[in-house]
Design an enzyme around this catalytic site. Sequence first.
Site, PDB file in Angstrom:
ATOM      1  N   ASN A 114       0.859  -1.185   0.000  1.00  0.00           N
ATOM      2  CA  ASN A 114       0.000   0.000   0.000  1.00  0.00           C
ATOM      3  C   ASN A 114       0.894   1.234   0.000  1.00  0.00           C
ATOM      4  O   ASN A 114       1.455   1.599   1.029  1.00  0.00           O
ATOM      5  CB  ASN A 114      -0.921  -0.010   1.220  1.00  0.00           C
ATOM      6  CG  ASN A 114      -1.820   1.209   1.287  1.00  0.00           C
ATOM      7  OD1 ASN A 114      -1.945   1.953   0.318  1.00  0.00           O
ATOM      8  ND2 ASN A 114      -2.452   1.417   2.432  1.00  0.00           N
ATOM      9  N   LYS A 154       0.076   4.281  -0.355  1.00  0.00           N
ATOM     10  CA  LYS A 154      -0.594   5.457   0.198  1.00  0.00           C
ATOM     11  C   LYS A 154      -0.337   6.661  -0.728  1.00  0.00           C
ATOM     12  O   LYS A 154      -0.256   6.497  -1.950  1.00  0.00           O
ATOM     13  CB  LYS A 154      -0.175   5.687   1.649  1.00  0.00           C
ATOM     14  CG  LYS A 154      -0.400   4.433   2.503  1.00  0.00           C
ATOM     15  CD  LYS A 154      -0.178   4.631   3.963  1.00  0.00           C
ATOM     16  CE  LYS A 154      -0.424   3.324   4.718  1.00  0.00           C
ATOM     17  NZ  LYS A 154      -0.286   3.490   6.174  1.00  0.00           N
ATOM     18  N   HIS A 161      -9.667   0.778   4.965  1.00  0.00           N
ATOM     19  CA  HIS A 161      -8.396   0.989   5.668  1.00  0.00           C
ATOM     20  C   HIS A 161      -8.623   1.925   6.857  1.00  0.00           C
ATOM     21  O   HIS A 161      -9.463   2.829   6.820  1.00  0.00           O
ATOM     22  CB  HIS A 161      -7.364   1.583   4.708  1.00  0.00           C
ATOM     23  CG  HIS A 161      -5.967   1.565   5.254  1.00  0.00           C
ATOM     24  ND1 HIS A 161      -5.506   2.515   6.141  1.00  0.00           N
ATOM     25  CD2 HIS A 161      -4.938   0.696   5.048  1.00  0.00           C
ATOM     26  CE1 HIS A 161      -4.247   2.241   6.450  1.00  0.00           C
ATOM     27  NE2 HIS A 161      -3.887   1.147   5.799  1.00  0.00           N
ATOM     28  N   GLU A 210      -7.049   4.379   7.909  1.00  0.00           N
ATOM     29  CA  GLU A 210      -6.894   5.801   7.617  1.00  0.00           C
ATOM     30  C   GLU A 210      -8.149   6.370   6.958  1.00  0.00           C
ATOM     31  O   GLU A 210      -8.494   7.540   7.155  1.00  0.00           O
ATOM     32  CB  GLU A 210      -5.659   6.014   6.737  1.00  0.00           C
ATOM     33  CG  GLU A 210      -4.369   5.755   7.507  1.00  0.00           C
ATOM     34  CD  GLU A 210      -3.174   5.471   6.633  1.00  0.00           C
ATOM     35  OE1 GLU A 210      -2.103   5.212   7.197  1.00  0.00           O
ATOM     36  OE2 GLU A 210      -3.304   5.493   5.383  1.00  0.00           O
ATOM     37  N   GLU A 219      -5.237  -5.370  10.424  1.00  0.00           N
ATOM     38  CA  GLU A 219      -4.228  -4.374  10.729  1.00  0.00           C
ATOM     39  C   GLU A 219      -4.494  -3.762  12.100  1.00  0.00           C
ATOM     40  O   GLU A 219      -5.401  -2.926  12.241  1.00  0.00           O
ATOM     41  CB  GLU A 219      -4.237  -3.255   9.678  1.00  0.00           C
ATOM     42  CG  GLU A 219      -3.815  -3.705   8.294  1.00  0.00           C
ATOM     43  CD  GLU A 219      -3.534  -2.513   7.389  1.00  0.00           C
ATOM     44  OE1 GLU A 219      -2.424  -2.446   6.864  1.00  0.00           O
ATOM     45  OE2 GLU A 219      -4.413  -1.655   7.239  1.00  0.00           O
ATOM     46  N   GLY A 262       2.345   2.466  11.181  1.00  0.00           N
ATOM     47  CA  GLY A 262       3.183   3.649  11.130  1.00  0.00           C
ATOM     48  C   GLY A 262       3.785   4.064  12.453  1.00  0.00           C
ATOM     49  O   GLY A 262       4.367   5.142  12.571  1.00  0.00           O
ATOM     50  N   SER A 269       3.214  -2.334  10.398  1.00  0.00           N
ATOM     51  CA  SER A 269       4.665  -2.303  10.597  1.00  0.00           C
ATOM     52  C   SER A 269       5.317  -3.653  10.347  1.00  0.00           C
ATOM     53  O   SER A 269       6.260  -4.036  11.035  1.00  0.00           O
ATOM     54  CB  SER A 269       5.006  -1.791  12.006  1.00  0.00           C
ATOM     55  OG  SER A 269       4.557  -0.463  12.178  1.00  0.00           O
TER      56      SER A 269
END
Length: 254
Positions: free
Chosen positions: A9, A11, A98, A100, A170, A176, A216
Site C-alpha cells: 500500500n 498510500k 483501511h 486511515e 491491521e 506507522g 509495521s
Amino acid sequence: MRKKIVAGNWKMNKSLEEALSLTSEVVNMVRDEVRGDVEVVLCTPYIYLPVLQKYVQEVDRISLGAQNCHHKASGAFTGEISASMLAAIEVPYVIIGHSERRQYFGETDALIAEKVKIALENGLKPIFCCGELLEQRQNEDFIAIVKDQITAALFDLSAEDFGKVVIAYEPVWAIGTGLTASSAQAQEMHAALRAHVAEKFGAQVADDTTILYGGSCNEKNADELFACPDVDGGLIGGASLKSREFTNIIKSRM
C-alpha cells in the site's frame, strides 16, 4: 487452497518518475528471485494505475490494486473514483475500509459494506481492512471488536461473493508507529477471525479465506509473522516503498 498474497500500500507517496522506477525494480526482483505461488499486489495512487499496467504485465504473479473506491456507481461526487472505472482499466484489487479511511474520512461500517458490494458487482477483489485501536486492544473484548467489523461489512454477502474477499487484519496501534503485533498476537487474531468466518459460512470457506497481516510488517519480522498457520501474507505500508525490502518480505511468504 487459500492464496498467499503480499500487497504493498503506497498510500499518497512517490512522484511519477519514482513510481515507474520502484515498479520496474520490484517487477525485475520478483521475476528473478521469487518462487512458489505467492501473489504480489501493488496498490498505488489512482493516477499511476494505467501507466503501470504495462510493467506488471511482464510477470504473471504481480497485479495492481487501488487504495479505495466510491460506494456509488456514478454521480456528482467530485474527486472520487468508481469501482466501474477501476474495472475498466483492468485493476483487479481494491483496498476497502483501511483505518486511515475510517479515521480521516469518517468511513463507517455501513459505508464500507456498500463499498465491498459495489466492488464485487464490478468484478473487483476487495482487500477488506479491519483492526482495533490501542485503547480497544487494552480492552478484553478487542477480538470481538474486530469480529464485529467483519460481521457488519461482509456477513450479508453470499458465500460465493465472500470467497472473493481478502481480509487484512491491521492492528491500528501498529500502523506507522514502529510497533508490531507479536507473532502470537497476530496468530491469535487471525485464528479467531477464521473461526468467526467458519461459524457463518462453514469450515471450507473459512479455510479458503486469505487473511493478511498489516501493521509495521518489515523484512526483519516477516519470516516470523508469515510462519503463523493462519497468516497468509501481508498488507505492507512503508516497507513497500523500498524495492529491496519489499521483495525480501515477499520472499518470506514463499
